[in-house]
Design a protein around this motif. Structure first.
Motif, PDB file in Angstrom:
ATOM      1  N   ARG A 117     -12.968  -4.523  13.294  1.00 44.01           N
ATOM      2  CA  ARG A 117     -12.128  -4.109  12.103  1.00 44.01           C
ATOM      3  C   ARG A 117     -11.929  -5.342  11.240  1.00 44.01           C
ATOM      4  O   ARG A 117     -11.515  -4.882   9.955  1.00 44.01           O
ATOM      5  N   PHE A 128      -9.699  -4.007  -1.602  1.00 39.02           N
ATOM      6  CA  PHE A 128      -9.243  -2.404  -1.402  1.00 39.02           C
ATOM      7  C   PHE A 128      -8.783  -2.191   0.181  1.00 39.02           C
ATOM      8  O   PHE A 128      -7.903  -1.493   0.700  1.00 39.02           O
ATOM      9  N   TRP A 129      -9.933  -2.509   0.799  1.00 39.70           N
ATOM     10  CA  TRP A 129      -9.879  -2.426   2.383  1.00 39.70           C
ATOM     11  C   TRP A 129      -8.803  -2.882   3.058  1.00 39.70           C
ATOM     12  O   TRP A 129      -8.226  -2.487   3.984  1.00 39.70           O
ATOM     13  N   GLU A 131      -6.003  -3.879   1.755  1.00 39.36           N
ATOM     14  CA  GLU A 131      -4.866  -3.007   1.321  1.00 39.36           C
ATOM     15  C   GLU A 131      -4.585  -1.711   2.007  1.00 39.36           C
ATOM     16  O   GLU A 131      -3.542  -1.505   2.757  1.00 39.36           O
ATOM     17  N   VAL A 132      -5.759  -0.938   2.430  1.00 38.23           N
ATOM     18  CA  VAL A 132      -5.717   0.193   3.290  1.00 38.23           C
ATOM     19  C   VAL A 132      -5.436  -0.069   4.721  1.00 38.23           C
ATOM     20  O   VAL A 132      -4.722   0.632   5.401  1.00 38.23           O
ATOM     21  N   LEU A 133      -5.920  -1.185   5.314  1.00 40.47           N
ATOM     22  CA  LEU A 133      -5.430  -1.712   6.501  1.00 40.47           C
ATOM     23  C   LEU A 133      -3.943  -1.956   6.629  1.00 40.47           C
ATOM     24  O   LEU A 133      -3.352  -1.760   7.597  1.00 40.47           O
ATOM     25  N   TYR A 135      -1.389  -0.727   5.119  1.00 37.68           N
ATOM     26  CA  TYR A 135      -0.798   0.630   5.162  1.00 37.68           C
ATOM     27  C   TYR A 135      -1.075   1.245   6.682  1.00 37.68           C
ATOM     28  O   TYR A 135      -0.252   1.638   7.073  1.00 37.68           O
ATOM     29  N   TYR A 136      -2.201   1.034   6.866  1.00 34.47           N
ATOM     30  CA  TYR A 136      -2.703   1.864   8.265  1.00 34.47           C
ATOM     31  C   TYR A 136      -2.037   1.228   9.242  1.00 34.47           C
ATOM     32  O   TYR A 136      -1.241   2.004  10.240  1.00 34.47           O
ATOM     33  N   LEU A 139       1.878   2.682   9.077  1.00 33.57           N
ATOM     34  CA  LEU A 139       1.611   4.205   9.742  1.00 33.57           C
ATOM     35  C   LEU A 139       1.520   3.803  11.353  1.00 33.57           C
ATOM     36  O   LEU A 139       2.157   4.548  11.910  1.00 33.57           O
ATOM     37  N   LEU A 140       0.598   2.929  11.896  1.00 32.09           N
ATOM     38  CA  LEU A 140       0.677   2.934  13.159  1.00 32.09           C
ATOM     39  C   LEU A 140       2.011   2.446  13.892  1.00 32.09           C
ATOM     40  O   LEU A 140       2.465   3.129  14.977  1.00 32.09           O
ATOM     41  N   ARG A 143       4.425   5.436  14.109  1.00 27.79           N
ATOM     42  CA  ARG A 143       3.818   6.826  14.832  1.00 27.79           C
ATOM     43  C   ARG A 143       4.900   7.265  15.856  1.00 27.79           C
ATOM     44  O   ARG A 143       4.934   8.449  15.730  1.00 27.79           O
ATOM     45  N   PHE A 159       6.645   8.416   4.914  1.00 29.41           N
ATOM     46  CA  PHE A 159       5.897   8.140   3.806  1.00 29.41           C
ATOM     47  C   PHE A 159       6.664   7.432   2.410  1.00 29.41           C
ATOM     48  O   PHE A 159       6.299   6.566   1.722  1.00 29.41           O
ATOM     49  N   VAL A 162       7.419   3.949   3.070  1.00 27.10           N
ATOM     50  CA  VAL A 162       6.167   2.844   2.898  1.00 27.10           C
ATOM     51  C   VAL A 162       5.526   3.118   1.644  1.00 27.10           C
ATOM     52  O   VAL A 162       5.270   2.009   1.158  1.00 27.10           O
ATOM     53  N   LEU A 163       5.735   4.075   1.058  1.00 29.64           N
ATOM     54  CA  LEU A 163       5.103   4.253  -0.479  1.00 29.64           C
ATOM     55  C   LEU A 163       6.031   5.198  -1.294  1.00 29.64           C
ATOM     56  O   LEU A 163       6.059   6.328  -0.786  1.00 29.64           O
TER      57      LEU A 163
END
Lengths: 206, 182
Positions: A117, A128-129, A131-133, A135-136, A139-140, A143, A159, A162-163
């Motif tokens: 990962r 960008f990736w 940044e995605v991770l 947020y991911y 979210l984890l 959960r 949501f 977080v944003l």
């Protein structure tokens, strides 16, 4: 058996050399022409995937293999091994199905072992990736707050939290691009794995 | 024409796209944990952000979302350099192109459930064609009815979930208002 889910490969080989090393192995698996060679390569890739701490559902892959072989048997050719009325199991169809299954599943195991990962992607895609991770990860972490009975409301709360967010980067939640030096350990594995793949491929007769 | 990285309510489009991609990955992770009794059948809940944002994001942003979903799933599940990525890419992009086309064609006369059904069915058809080529051979068409049947069911489910969320979510309403006024 905690070691079973620990990424032992990651301790000695960084994500990028790990991927480069695996490409040689993948090439040998894609080119394998005999079920024997393909099964040896699959066994090694399964061991590597387990060493990488990845969860492998053997039942799932067994059903996948049986499906591939089953579909291959529907087009019989070659010597008839067993026959029940109109149904015939032929050597050609059996070997072709087995080879295809061993090759494809072996390649999935290699991929699972090779991909980490934290693999750093280049340029804008990489930032960008990251940044995605970030947020991911958020979210984890949230959960357990999702309630099936009121899933929309609970997701909404998460949501909205977080944003929008003022600046996740400042809080250190979103990893910054190149904030850590690229890890280079384990390049020795590239010639080793490529050599092993070539030796098995040519040594076992493709 | 607005800048691709313009701030909306303090959040850049890029950041929103990253967040939506993360939601897709999060849903993919949930799906990964669910038992899969049959190898060729998936729920497809990671497509919900795509269905949900079909009317909200620009097409090129939807393409980015789809690409990140495919690559991200490959990275997180470890299937980035395997045939699984090919199936995922073909399925996702076929669904996206179809859903965007039917949305353009039928507009709001078609609900998100209908849009999602179109996406799921064409996606499954494309993946079936691919499995004929690389996985199961000509005989793969035999399982066509089963694949399309389950694809219809999962497409309905994804569309229904997206529609429910769209109609009740405060977060979605805020994001849409911000983007539409952008």
């Amino acid at each position: 058996m905690r070691w079973f889910r620990t990424d032992l490969l990651g301790k000695v080989v960084a994500p990028l050399p790990r991927l480069v090393a695996a490409l040689g192995f993948l090439a040998a698996q894609a080119a394998a022409q005999s079920p024997g060679t393909a099964s040896v390569l699959l066994t090694i890739s399964l061991i590597l995937a387990l060493l990488a701490g990845k969860k492998i559902s053997l039942g799932y892959f067994l059903i996948l293999a049986l499906s591939i072989v089953g579909f291959s048997l529907l087009s019989p050719f070659g010597k008839v091994l067993v026959g029940w009325g109109p149904l015939r199991i032929t050597q050609g169809a059996l070997e072709e199905g087995a080879l295809r299954a061993l090759r494809l599943i072996g390649m999935v195991f290699t991929s699972v072992a090779a991909i980490h990962r934290d693999l750093q992607l280049p340029g804008r895609l990489g930032s960008f990736w990251a940044e995605v991770l970030g947020y991911y990860q958020r979210l984890l972490e949230a959960r357990h707050r999702i309630r099936p009975a009121r899933w929309i409301d609970s997701l909404d709360e998460i949501f909205l939290e977080v944003l929008p967010a003022d600046s996740l980067e400042e809080k250190g939640v979103v990893p910054k691009l190149n904030s850590e030096p690229v890890q280079n350990r384990g390049w020795w594995s590239v010639p080793l794995v490529w050599g092993l793949a070539a030796a098995l491929f040519f040594g076992l007769g493709q | 024409m607005s800048s691709p990285n313009k701030e909306i309510h303090g959040v850049s489009r890029r950041r929103l796209l990253a967040f939506l991609s993360a939601i897709g990955l999060f849903l993919a992770a949930i799906e990964y944990l669910l038992p899969k009794p049959v190898p060729f059948i998936r729920l497809g809940i990671s497509n919900i952000p795509l269905v949900l944002m079909l009317d909200v994001l620009r097409f090129r942003e939807l393409l980015v979302l789809a690409a990140v979903k495919v690559l991200g799933q490959g990275l997180i599940n470890g299937t980035l350099v395997s045939y699984v990525l090919l199936f995922s890419a073909v399925g996702t992009f076929t669904a996206l192109f179809t859903m965007a086309a039917v949305r353009r064609l039928f507009g709001l006369r078609l609900s998100l459930i209908g849009v999602s059904l179109w996406g799921a069915l064409t996606s499954n058809l494309a993946q079936l064609g691919l499995s004929v080529l690389i996985l199961l051979g000509e005989n793969a068409w035999v399982i066509g009815p089963v694949i399309l049947g389950t694809g219809g069911a999962t497409g309905f489910l994804v569309g229904w979930l997206a529609q429910m969320f769209q109609s009740r979510s405060v977060w979605f309403r805020e994001v849409r208002r911000a983007l539409v006024s952008d």
